[in-house]
Motif scaffolding. Structure first.
Motif, PDB file in Angstrom:
ATOM      1  N   ASP A 137       0.787  -1.230   0.000  1.00 16.81           N
ATOM      2  CA  ASP A 137       0.000   0.000   0.000  1.00 16.81           C
ATOM      3  C   ASP A 137       0.825   1.290   0.000  1.00 16.81           C
ATOM      4  O   ASP A 137       0.258   2.376   0.046  1.00 16.81           O
ATOM      5  CB  ASP A 137      -0.951   0.014   1.198  1.00 16.81           C
ATOM      6  CG  ASP A 137      -0.243  -0.263   2.521  1.00 16.81           C
ATOM      7  OD1 ASP A 137       0.941   0.095   2.653  1.00 16.81           O
ATOM      8  OD2 ASP A 137      -0.882  -0.851   3.424  1.00 16.81           O
ATOM      9  N   VAL A 166      -5.430   4.410   1.104  1.00 19.25           N
ATOM     10  CA  VAL A 166      -4.684   4.133   2.323  1.00 19.25           C
ATOM     11  C   VAL A 166      -3.785   5.328   2.612  1.00 19.25           C
ATOM     12  O   VAL A 166      -3.116   5.855   1.712  1.00 19.25           O
ATOM     13  CB  VAL A 166      -3.844   2.858   2.168  1.00 19.25           C
ATOM     14  CG1 VAL A 166      -2.943   2.644   3.382  1.00 19.25           C
ATOM     15  CG2 VAL A 166      -4.747   1.646   1.956  1.00 19.25           C
ATOM     16  N   SER A 171      -2.712   3.269  -2.823  1.00 18.86           N
ATOM     17  CA  SER A 171      -3.527   2.056  -2.743  1.00 18.86           C
ATOM     18  C   SER A 171      -4.944   2.428  -2.327  1.00 18.86           C
ATOM     19  O   SER A 171      -5.136   3.111  -1.322  1.00 18.86           O
ATOM     20  CB  SER A 171      -2.909   1.084  -1.732  1.00 18.86           C
ATOM     21  OG  SER A 171      -3.614  -0.124  -1.677  1.00 18.86           O
ATOM     22  N   PRO A 204      -8.602   1.106  -1.226  1.00 18.13           N
ATOM     23  CA  PRO A 204      -9.390  -0.037  -0.757  1.00 18.13           C
ATOM     24  C   PRO A 204     -10.662  -0.231  -1.581  1.00 18.13           C
ATOM     25  O   PRO A 204     -11.316   0.725  -1.994  1.00 18.13           O
ATOM     26  CB  PRO A 204      -9.727   0.341   0.694  1.00 18.13           C
ATOM     27  CG  PRO A 204      -8.636   1.283   1.102  1.00 18.13           C
ATOM     28  CD  PRO A 204      -8.328   2.066  -0.136  1.00 18.13           C
ATOM     29  N   GLY A 205     -10.969  -1.495  -1.817  1.00 18.35           N
ATOM     30  CA  GLY A 205     -12.231  -1.836  -2.451  1.00 18.35           C
ATOM     31  C   GLY A 205     -12.281  -1.721  -3.957  1.00 18.35           C
ATOM     32  O   GLY A 205     -13.299  -2.061  -4.574  1.00 18.35           O
ATOM     33  N   ASN A 212      -7.163  -4.179  -2.918  1.00 19.37           N
ATOM     34  CA  ASN A 212      -6.916  -2.757  -3.131  1.00 19.37           C
ATOM     35  C   ASN A 212      -6.363  -2.515  -4.539  1.00 19.37           C
ATOM     36  O   ASN A 212      -5.569  -3.306  -5.050  1.00 19.37           O
ATOM     37  CB  ASN A 212      -5.901  -2.220  -2.123  1.00 19.37           C
ATOM     38  CG  ASN A 212      -6.383  -2.372  -0.694  1.00 19.37           C
ATOM     39  OD1 ASN A 212      -7.571  -2.524  -0.442  1.00 19.37           O
ATOM     40  ND2 ASN A 212      -5.452  -2.332   0.236  1.00 19.37           N
TER      41      ASN A 212
END
Length: 350
Positions: A146, A294, A303, A305-306, A327
């Motif tokens: 990340d 992130v 990065s 998320p989702g 991610n």
């Protein structure tokens, strides 16, 4: 005088919107030419001896980028091999402190020893978790998953306060984060990501006194006089960190020499400013789309998320990013432009 943009344009011609340097960097044109010329030596049956000069030129270039004397730099093939060398130097029962979910090559060799006490803590708590009896702290300067950056100054001070050594992997940070290898006991980096080299080369920086390492992987190239060390045991290890060298992938170093030369020509400061500006542009665009990446301020890796499931469709659209643990990971380097960022944001908005 060539500008940053002109020099980059002359070296790179990607056929896609390539935002995936954290997986593998693009090769400059000069590197591809050097690789072809090196391979032709083998094709034509000519000697390869001249390619050893490329190993030494690449080593010297990396030393300058890392800010250490060339005598402290060992040439190898992977972070895992270098980590294994460091792991082998520790006494049974020694405590190794690592960050949770750090890249496998940085941590696994300590685990497979079987007789070390390996303790993992959240990255943000690494410095405060150094304690009396900690022998070594091993961490990536930037997390592969990340892009989060380790607080290296705090880690260095905590390690010194408790007599621990430090092992820092710059594979995901070299060029956009100053290496300053002299500040740590051991630093390592592969060269096929941000250093723009072919696969198969990496460097380990060791202390002037070699930091208690034993050259357990050494072969003939690790001798002070390699050509006199081809048969039987090496009777005189190299007087420098070259005693820890692995036999070099000669074609790789022929190309890597040119990649590192380009980085030096462009300048780390200029590369850092370019990369981080693009990453910040992406973060700002994500905020407008309602996405929160992130938290990794000051990182060239972003990065989200989702959104990892979008990677296959993005690739079909000609945009190369990564899916890491669900991610979406985008990473920005010198050959990327604001138009690349905007194209990714435009496709994500759809």
């Amino acid at each position: 005088m060539e500008t940053f943009e002109n020099l980059v344009r002359a070296e790179f011609a990607p056929k896609s919107t390539f935002l995936n340097t954290a997986s593998s960097g693009l090769l400059p044109a000069r590197t591809v030419t050097a690789l072809t010329e090196a391979a032709r030596l083998r094709f034509e049956g000519r000697p390869l001896d001249t390619l050893f000069a490329d190993v030494e030129a690449a080593r010297a270039s990396f030393a300058r980028l890392a800010g250490v004397p060339v005598t402290r730099v060992a040439a190898g093939a992977s972070v895992a091999a270098h980590t294994g060398l460091v792991a082998a130097s520790l006494p049974a029962g020694a405590e190794v402190l690592t960050a949770e979910d750090d890249f496998t090559s940085v941590v696994n060799p300590f685990h497979v020893r079987g007789d070390l006490k390996v303790r993992a803590v959240p990255l943000e708590r690494l410095a405060e978790s150094v304690r009396p009896g900690t022998a070594l702290v091993a961490v990536s300067a930037a997390q592969s998953a990340d892009g989060r950056i380790a607080d290296l100054p705090a880690l260095r001070e905590a390690a010194r306060a408790h007599g621990a050594r430090t092992y820092v992997d710059f594979s995901q940070a070299a060029t956009w984060l100053p290496m300053q290898a002299d500040a740590y006991d051991y630093t390592v980096s592969v060269c096929y990501k941000w250093l723009l080299g072919p696969h198969g080369a990496g460097f380990l920086v060791v202390p002037e006194d070699f930091g208690g390492l034993t050259p357990i992987l050494a072969g003939w190239v690790a001798g002070e006089n390699p050509w006199d060390s081809c048969y039987g045991p090496v009777t005189e290890p190299a007087h420098s960190a070259r005693r820890f060298d692995l036999p070099p992938a000669l074609f790789t170093y022929a190309g890597l020499r040119r990649s590192l030369a380009l980085i030096e020509e462009l300048g780390v400061d200029a590369i850092r400013a370019h990369d981080l500006a693009l990453a910040d542009r992406f973060r700002a665009g994500l905020a407008e789309l309602g996405h929160e990446p992130v938290a990794a301020p000051g990182s060239a890796i972003v990065s989200v998320p989702g959104l990892g499931h979008r990677q296959p469709a993005l690739s079909e659209a000609g945009i190369e990013v990564s899916n890491r643990a669900g991610n979406l990971r985008a990473s920005f380097h010198l050959y990327n432009t604001a138009a690349d960022v905007d194209r990714l944001l435009d496709v994500l908005s759809g």
